[in-house]
Design a protein around this motif. Structure first.
Motif, PDB file in Angstrom:
ATOM      1  N   GLY A 210     -29.949 -52.092   6.866  1.00  0.00           N
ATOM      2  CA  GLY A 210     -29.663 -51.866   8.280  1.00  0.00           C
ATOM      3  C   GLY A 210     -30.167 -52.943   9.213  1.00  0.00           C
ATOM      4  O   GLY A 210     -29.912 -52.895  10.419  1.00  0.00           O
TER       5      GLY A 210
ATOM      6  N   ARG B  44     -22.361 -56.255   7.098  1.00  0.00           N
ATOM      7  CA  ARG B  44     -22.220 -54.797   6.979  1.00  0.00           C
ATOM      8  C   ARG B  44     -22.693 -54.114   8.260  1.00  0.00           C
ATOM      9  O   ARG B  44     -22.034 -53.198   8.774  1.00  0.00           O
ATOM     10  CB  ARG B  44     -23.024 -54.290   5.782  1.00  0.00           C
ATOM     11  N   SER B  45     -23.826 -54.576   8.791  1.00  0.00           N
ATOM     12  CA  SER B  45     -24.326 -54.029  10.045  1.00  0.00           C
ATOM     13  C   SER B  45     -23.349 -54.303  11.180  1.00  0.00           C
ATOM     14  O   SER B  45     -23.066 -53.422  12.007  1.00  0.00           O
ATOM     15  CB  SER B  45     -25.694 -54.634  10.388  1.00  0.00           C
TER      16      SER B  45
ATOM     17  N   LYS C 241     -20.274 -52.071  10.917  1.00  0.00           N
ATOM     18  CA  LYS C 241     -20.585 -50.658  11.106  1.00  0.00           C
ATOM     19  C   LYS C 241     -20.995 -50.337  12.541  1.00  0.00           C
ATOM     20  O   LYS C 241     -20.607 -49.302  13.090  1.00  0.00           O
ATOM     21  CB  LYS C 241     -21.706 -50.236  10.145  1.00  0.00           C
ATOM     22  N   THR C 242     -21.782 -51.239  13.160  1.00  0.00           N
ATOM     23  CA  THR C 242     -22.379 -50.936  14.467  1.00  0.00           C
ATOM     24  C   THR C 242     -21.946 -51.878  15.581  1.00  0.00           C
ATOM     25  O   THR C 242     -22.193 -51.592  16.755  1.00  0.00           O
ATOM     26  CB  THR C 242     -23.914 -50.989  14.374  1.00  0.00           C
TER      27      THR C 242
END
Length: 286
Positions: A68, A73-74, A77-78
Motif C-alpha cells: 500500500g 498498483r497503488s 487503485k487509489t
C-alpha cells in the motif's frame, strides 16, 4: 530571547536526510519555538515533535516494501502513486502499525505548520497544529499530494496539492510568523540546480481542472531556485543555519531503495554531528 524556527523542506524519499537530522535533534534535546514543514518534511516534523525517534526512518526503510505504500498498483487503485491514505491513515492512525503519538505531538509547546497548495488558486495554504485532527491526517496528505501522481486532497470544501508546488522552502512564512532566526533542513546539496519539470503533457492533462497548478509546475524550477537563493541569503545575513546533504548520493523523489535511504539518513546523522558546535553557537546567540 530570539524566537527560533525550524524549516524542513520536502522531497519524497530524499527526506530520509531530514529524518536523520531530526533524530539527532532528539538525541541532543534540541527544541524549537516554531516548526514549518513541506510535504514529507511536515510529516517528519510531526514524529519529531512527538518524540518518536526512529519512526521517520521506518517510513523510508521498513514500510516502503508494503503493497500500500507506493507503486503502480497503488496508483491504479487509489489514484496516488504514494499511498497517502495508507501512509497517513492505515499506518499512522492510533490503531496503526506505526502510529503517530498525537497526544505528545499536541502537548509539545512548539508550533507546527504544514504547507500545502490550494489547487484552485495556486496559493500556499498553511495548516497549523490546532487543525491536525487525530486519526484524520488529511493535513499531511494534502502537503504530500504530488500533482499528476496524486489526487488532490479535500479539506473544508477546498482541494490541495503538495506544498512544494507553491512554497518549497517557506522561510518568508516563518519570518512572518515572528521567527527571528531559522534552522533549515534542505533535501538537496548546496550546489543543486533544479531543471524544468518533465512529463509536461502528462501533468497538463492530469491537472487540467486546475490551471493554476499547471502554471506553477511550468515555472517550478524558477520558483524553486529563487527560494533556494533566499535561504542562502539569510544564511549570509546570520539569520539562518542550514543543513544540506554534504554528499551527492544517488537518490530521487520516488526511489524505493532501502539501503540508499539508510545511507541518506546516516548522512543526516553525520552532517548534524559535524555542524553541532556551530548550531549550538547559532541558537545561543542573542
Amino acid at each position: 530571547m530570539s524566537k527560533i524556527g525550524l524549516v524542513v523542506e520536502g522531497g519524497g524519499m530524499k527526506c530520509a536526510y531530514s529524518a536523520g537530522v531530526l533524530d539527532s535533534f532528539l538525541d541532543e534535546n534540541i527544541n524549537f519555538d516554531y516548526c514549518i514543514g513541506v510535504s514529507a518534511g511536515s510529516a517528519n516534523i510531526a514524529s519529531y515533535l512527538a518524540g518518536q525517534r526512529g519512526r521517520n526512518l521506518r517510513f523510508y526503510t521498513d514500510h516502503i516494501h508494503e503493497p500500500g505504500y507506493f507503486g503502480i498498483r497503488s496508483f491504479l487503485k487509489t489514484g496516488d502513486l504514494f499511498g497517502l491514505r495508507y501512509i497517513y491513515g492505515t499506518l499512522t492512525n492510533s490503531d496503526g502499525a506505526d502510529y503517530l503519538d498525537y497526544e505528545k505531538m499536541m502537548e509539545n509547546p512548539s508550533e507546527l505548520v504544514a504547507v500545502a497548495t490550494n489547487a484552485r488558486t495556486g496559493k500556499p495554504a498553511y495548516f497549523y497544529k490546532k487543525e491536525v485532527v487525530k486519526d484524520d491526517y488529511k493535513v499531511f496528505m494534502a502537503s504530500c499530494a504530488l500533482p499528476a501522481v496524486s489526487r488532490p486532497v479535500e479539506i473544508g470544501g477546498e482541494y490541495y496539492y503538495d506544498g512544494g508546488v507553491s512554497d518549497s522552502i517557506p522561510v518568508r512564512k516563518a519570518l512572518a510568523d515572528g521567527c527571528d532566526k531559522l534552522v533549515l533542513i534542505l533535501s538537496k546539496p548546496r550546489d543543486y540546480v533544479k531543471q524544468p519539470e518533465k512529463f509536461r503533457l502528462f501533468y497538463s492533462i492530469a491537472c487540467r481542472k486546475f490551471p493554476r497548478i499547471i502554471h506553477l509546475l511550468n515555472r517550478r524550477h524558477v520558483i524553486y531556485m529563487k527560494a533556494m537563493r533566499r535561504a542562502y541569503e539569510l544564511e549570509k545575513e546570520g539569520k539562518a543555519f542550514i543543513f544540506a546533504p554534504s554528499e551527492h548520493l544517488p537518490m530521487g523523489t520516488y526511489d524505493m531503495d532501502e539501503a540508499a535511504n539508510q545511507k541518506l539518513y546516516d548522512l543526516g546523522l553525520s552532517d548534524f554531528q559535524a555542524q553541532l558546535a556551530d548550531l549550538k553557537a547559532f541558537m545561543n546567540e542573542d
